[in-house]
Structure formats: C-alpha cells, structure tokens
Design a protein around this motif. Structure first.
Motif, short mmCIF file in Angstrom:
data_model
loop_
_atom_site.label_atom_id
_atom_site.label_comp_id
_atom_site.label_asym_id
_atom_site.label_seq_id
_atom_site.Cartn_x
_atom_site.Cartn_y
_atom_site.Cartn_z
N ASP A 35 0.80 -1.22 0.00
CA ASP A 35 0.00 0.00 0.00
C ASP A 35 0.84 1.28 0.00
OD1 ASP A 35 -2.32 -1.76 2.09
OD2 ASP A 35 -2.43 -1.38 -0.06
N GLU A 36 2.05 1.18 0.53
CA GLU A 36 2.90 2.37 0.55
C GLU A 36 4.36 1.98 0.66
OE1 GLU A 36 0.64 3.85 4.08
OE2 GLU A 36 2.65 4.04 4.89
N ALA A 56 11.99 3.62 -1.35
CA ALA A 56 11.24 2.54 -1.99
C ALA A 56 10.27 3.11 -3.01
CB ALA A 56 10.49 1.73 -0.95
N LEU A 57 10.05 2.34 -4.07
CA LEU A 57 9.08 2.70 -5.10
C LEU A 57 8.05 1.58 -5.21
CD1 LEU A 57 11.60 3.87 -7.85
CD2 LEU A 57 10.04 5.37 -6.58
N VAL A 58 6.78 1.95 -5.16
CA VAL A 58 5.72 0.96 -5.25
C VAL A 58 5.05 1.07 -6.61
CG1 VAL A 58 3.56 0.11 -4.24
CG2 VAL A 58 5.35 1.09 -2.77
N GLY A 59 4.80 -0.05 -7.24
CA GLY A 59 4.16 -0.04 -8.54
C GLY A 59 2.71 0.43 -8.46
N ASP A 61 0.10 -0.89 -9.53
CA ASP A 61 -0.85 -1.94 -9.21
C ASP A 61 -0.70 -2.47 -7.79
OD1 ASP A 61 0.93 -4.64 -11.00
OD2 ASP A 61 1.55 -3.23 -9.45
N ARG A 62 0.24 -1.87 -7.07
CA ARG A 62 0.50 -2.25 -5.66
C ARG A 62 0.87 -3.72 -5.52
NH1 ARG A 62 -4.10 -0.79 -1.92
NH2 ARG A 62 -5.36 -1.63 -3.60
N ALA A 63 1.35 -4.34 -6.60
CA ALA A 63 1.70 -5.76 -6.55
C ALA A 63 3.20 -5.98 -6.48
CB ALA A 63 1.14 -6.47 -7.79
N ALA A 64 3.96 -4.90 -6.60
CA ALA A 64 5.42 -5.05 -6.57
C ALA A 64 6.05 -3.74 -6.15
CB ALA A 64 5.95 -5.46 -7.94
N ALA A 65 7.27 -3.83 -5.71
CA ALA A 65 8.00 -2.62 -5.29
C ALA A 65 9.48 -2.86 -5.44
CB ALA A 65 7.66 -2.28 -3.83
N LEU A 66 10.20 -1.75 -5.54
CA LEU A 66 11.66 -1.77 -5.61
C LEU A 66 12.16 -0.99 -4.40
CD1 LEU A 66 13.47 -2.95 -7.85
CD2 LEU A 66 13.58 -0.66 -8.84
N VAL A 67 13.09 -1.57 -3.68
CA VAL A 67 13.61 -0.91 -2.48
C VAL A 67 15.12 -0.78 -2.61
CG1 VAL A 67 13.72 -0.95 0.03
CG2 VAL A 67 11.76 -1.99 -1.13
N ALA A 68 15.58 0.44 -2.53
CA ALA A 68 17.03 0.69 -2.59
C ALA A 68 17.58 0.75 -1.17
CB ALA A 68 17.30 1.99 -3.32
N GLY A 69 18.73 0.13 -0.99
CA GLY A 69 19.35 0.13 0.31
C GLY A 69 20.74 0.73 0.27
N GLU A 70 21.32 0.89 1.43
CA GLU A 70 22.68 1.41 1.52
C GLU A 70 23.66 0.45 0.85
OE1 GLU A 70 22.10 3.73 5.84
OE2 GLU A 70 23.52 2.08 5.65
N HIS A 71 24.80 1.01 0.48
CA HIS A 71 25.87 0.22 -0.13
C HIS A 71 25.43 -0.44 -1.43
CE1 HIS A 71 27.70 0.91 3.74
NE2 HIS A 71 26.78 0.18 4.35
N GLY A 72 24.54 0.22 -2.14
CA GLY A 72 24.15 -0.26 -3.46
C GLY A 72 23.24 -1.47 -3.47
N ARG A 73 22.71 -1.82 -2.33
CA ARG A 73 21.82 -2.99 -2.29
C ARG A 73 20.44 -2.63 -2.85
NH1 ARG A 73 22.39 -6.02 3.48
NH2 ARG A 73 21.43 -7.73 2.32
N VAL A 74 19.79 -3.60 -3.41
CA VAL A 74 18.44 -3.38 -3.94
C VAL A 74 17.62 -4.65 -3.78
CG1 VAL A 74 19.19 -3.90 -6.30
CG2 VAL A 74 17.05 -2.66 -5.94
N ALA A 75 16.38 -4.47 -3.44
CA ALA A 75 15.49 -5.60 -3.26
C ALA A 75 14.23 -5.38 -4.08
CB ALA A 75 15.13 -5.77 -1.79
N VAL A 76 13.68 -6.48 -4.55
CA VAL A 76 12.39 -6.42 -5.22
C VAL A 76 11.38 -7.16 -4.34
CG1 VAL A 76 12.80 -8.51 -6.61
CG2 VAL A 76 11.16 -6.79 -7.39
N ILE A 77 10.23 -6.56 -4.22
CA ILE A 77 9.15 -7.16 -3.42
C ILE A 77 8.01 -7.48 -4.36
CG2 ILE A 77 7.78 -6.86 -1.30
CD1 ILE A 77 10.59 -5.97 -0.78
#
Lengths: 133, 320
Positions: A35-36, A56-59, A61-77
C-alpha cells in the motif's frame, strides 16, 4: 494407505482448497498488496539481514515494489498470494520497459517482477549514485 | 503386538479442524489462509503419506533388525508406553534440532517451513524426502535400548497428532503452567518464524522442556510478531519446487564448490553456510540484528508507516 484412502485424501484436499477459495480467504481485499513505500521498506529490512533502506518505489498496481538500500543494495518485493515475497537482486538485473521497471530475479520459480508505472527517472531519484539502469 | 496407526484415525478430525479454522479466518482475518498455499500444503501432506507407505516397510525392517541387538527386554505394560513416549519425544527434539542445523536434514524438513502462512494446513505440509534424509536414524537408539518398534511407531504417531493443533494463530497463550512444560501454539509460532530473535528456536515436539534444558528456548513476544516462512521465501506455490528446492540447491552447490571439503560442507554444515561467506546463516542474521539493537538503530519506521498500525494478523494476547 489404501486406494480408497488416497482418493479420500485427494477429495478432501480439493474440498478444503475450494472452501478457502469460496470464502475468499487471502483475496478479498488488500491482502498481500503493497500500500505504501514504508511497507515495502519494512518487508525488505525484515527479510534481508543488514539491509538499510534508502527509499522505496511501489508499482501502480501495488503488486510489486523496488527498495534501494545502503551500499548499493536493492530488493524487489512482489505480492505472493496474501503475503509479500522478497528477493535481493543487483541493479544490473533491473531494466526499463514500457510497463515499468522489470526485475529479472534469476529465480525461475520466483519469476521476473515488473514494478509497473515507474521509470528510470524514478529509480535515479531513489538511488542517485546509480550511473546506469 | 499389533497396534493401529493413530494418524490414520485422526485424519478426518484434521480435515474438519482445518475447515473450522478457515471459518474463523473468514470471520476474523482472511489473510490467515490463501487457497493456493492451502492446496500446496495439503498436497505435500498427501504426498508425504504416500512416500511413507513406500518407504515404511524398509524403515520397519531396519528397526526390527536393530531391535534384535537390544540391551533390555521391554514389555507392553502401559507405563512402558509412557516412557517410550517421553524418550521418543526427546529423540524427536534431537532429530528436529539437526533438521535445522545440518543442511542434509534441512533439505527434507524445509518443506514444512516453506509456507508464509501459519495455520492447521501448515501442520500437514510434510516432506516427501524424509527417507532420503535418513531422519529415521534418530530413533534407532530406542530400538537398541529395547523398545519394540511397534510401540515406538505408535507413540510417534501420537506425538505427530499432538503437533497438529499447535499450528494455529487462533489460540494465543495457554495457561502459564501448560506453557511451562508443553509445546504450544505460541512456542511453535516462534519456531516457524523468521524473525532474527526466533530463528532456530523451540525444536520441541510435545514437551518444551527439552528446549529449556538445552538452551534453545525463546518465548513469543507481543512486540515482535512472528513472520512465517523461510529466510529466502520461495515466492512460488509450485508443489514440486516446494518439495525439492533445497535438494536442488545442495546439488548445485556441491557441483560448483571448490575442493572436496567444501563439497561435503555444503551438505553437512548449517543451512546458509557458504565456502566464501557470501550467504547468511541464522547466526549471522542474529548477529546483525543484535548489532542494530545494541547501536540503538531502529528498523524502517515513519509516523505515517502502515507498520505502526496494530497487526491484525497477530495471535490474540494471553487469554489466561
């Protein structure tokens, strides 16, 4: 176990799964949606040891998101039924498409994830240190 | 002595209780169930039963073979059943602890933990590869002591039936005296959680005392609601993948690992171990979490965060 017992078990499985579907369990409303951005950030930090969120960026459609972290890390939800599933990826696995940012997780069963409605500019704002996505 | 398989008789009750819990979820919190997850869990359970039928003969034969070298002749009096139950539960604790700390055993056990939901259908989410992982080895000492195999398999069935009802969020806490001795839904929620605090804790089957005695106990905290699944969740409801994914992981790692020692370690070291330290184990996850706690750093939280709302999914508070 007799064939009758096996048949009974299979019938019970279908009946119970069908009951869950009929009762709309796990899919009646906002189950599993993102949702956010805070929710995506929290999911990333809870799933990935030492992950510290920058943004973080949420799509759409609220079905996916991209989260940037320190030290160049990135996660997809991604939405996974009534829950969220998280994968840490590399920025090289993230690329722009006309739908949004496509993340090739490299995990065939997890699948590729499209964070809809966000573009390269959004990602650059999220992670200014990136020189290419 | 011929003894029935108690689990077979309990199956109709399992089905009814799953249905009842679904109705509770419909009334209270629909996120507790997900149809595809339920289908996967129940299919894995049925497959596990089939696998057990296929391999059961071999396991029983091995048990009888070991039993012939028994140290004592143990009779069929009711008190021997009680003793057998307690000792079998301890053997289960040892097996279960190994199943989380040795990747070869984990590859079979991870199936049970791979759901991100925690409900009675999760209790039935059982492995297809228990025989391959050699889980039956942990019971062999009981046959060597002198307990008849039929007695051990019977009490093991009763043990499994006990563990069914603890896979629920419907029950918050049991009375304090019960929580002190027995495994409970609260204790087992901790076991299924991937929160750093809860990783690799509460291995009990029936009696939580083994964890308290051997330093693996962690109580559930209302301020740290359990999050279920495995450290790297599957993100898939694929039945076959759920059943074999860790075996595939072992095969890949063993194939690519440099040197025979690393190849062996990828099979016997703890889950998450890597020869280059590139992956997380439960120890490293816990260590990083502890570090953040000691530094006073807080997890991502903003005033407008949805995480500040009450967790509707959380188990109800202490009832008695």
């Amino acid at each position: 176990m007799t064939w009758l017992q096996l048949a009974g078990s299979l019938a019970a499985i279908l009946i119970l799964a069908g009951l869950a579907w009929l009762l709309k369990l796990g899919r009646a409303g906002h189950e599993g949606t993102i949702d956010e951005p805070d929710q995506a950030a929290e999911a990333a930090e809870q799933s990935l040891a030492g992950f510290r969120t920058i943004g973080a960026l949420v799509g759409d459609d609220r079905a996916a998101a991209l989260v940037a972290g320190e030290h160049g890390r990135v996660a997809v939800i991604k939405r996974h039924g009534a829950r969220l599933a998280v994968r840490e990826v590399r920025w090289e696995q993230v690329r722009a498409t006309h739908e949004g940012m496509l993340v090739e997780t490299g995990d065939r069963r997890f699948g590729a994830v499209t964070v809809t409605g966000i573009n390269v500019l959004d990602v650059r704002r999220l992670a200014p240190s990136l020189t290419s996505v | 002595m011929e003894l029935p398989d108690p689990v077979t008789y309990a199956i109709p009750a399992f089905v009814l209780l799953v249905a009842a819990e679904m109705l509770v979820a419909w009334a209270k919190d629909r996120r507790r169930y997900e149809p595809k997850d339920t289908l996967t869990s129940l299919a894995l359970g049925t497959g596990s039963t089939v696998a057990g039928v296929i391999t059961g003969g071999a396991v029983f034969a091995l048990a009888m073979w070991v039993w012939q070298f028994r140290l004592f002749n143990i009779g069929w009096q009711w008190w021997w059943f009680v003793v057998a139950f307690v000792l079998d539960d301890f053997a289960y604790y040892l097996f279960h602890r190994s199943a989380h700390r040795v990747r070869w055993f984990w590859a079979s056990h991870v199936i049970h933990h791979s759901s991100q939901h925690y409900n009675l259908s999760t209790a039935l989410r059982q492995t297809w590869t228990g025989f391959i992982s050699l889980a039956f080895l942990f019971r062999l000492p009981l046959f060597l002591i002198g307990f008849p195999p039929a007695m051990i398999f019977f009490v093991a069935g009763v043990n499994l039936i006990y563990q069914f009802w603890i896979h629920t969020e419907v029950i918050g806490r049991m009375p304090r005296w019960f929580e002190a001795v027995m495994n409970t839904p609260s204790h087992h929620r901790v076991h299924h959680a991937t929160n750093a605090r809860y990783l690799d804790r509460n291995y009990a089957g029936v009696f939580i005392v083994w964890d308290k005695l051997l330093g693996t106990f962690e109580p559930e905290r209302d301020d740290d609601a359990p999050r279920y699944g495995i450290v790297k969740n599957l993100g898939s409801f694929n039945l076959i993948w759920a059943a074999v994914h860790e075996w595939v992981g072992i095969a890949r790692d063993v194939w690519t690992a440099p040197g025979i020692a690393n190849k062996i370690n990828y099979m016997i070291r703890e889950p998450g171990w890597s020869h280059d330290g590139s992956r997380d184990t439960s120890a490293t996850i816990r260590a990083r979490w502890q570090q953040r706690l000691e530094l006073g750093e807080h997890a991502w939280k903003k005033p407008t965060s949805s995480s500040s709302e009450a967790d509707r999914e959380a188990a109800p508070p202490r009832a008695a």
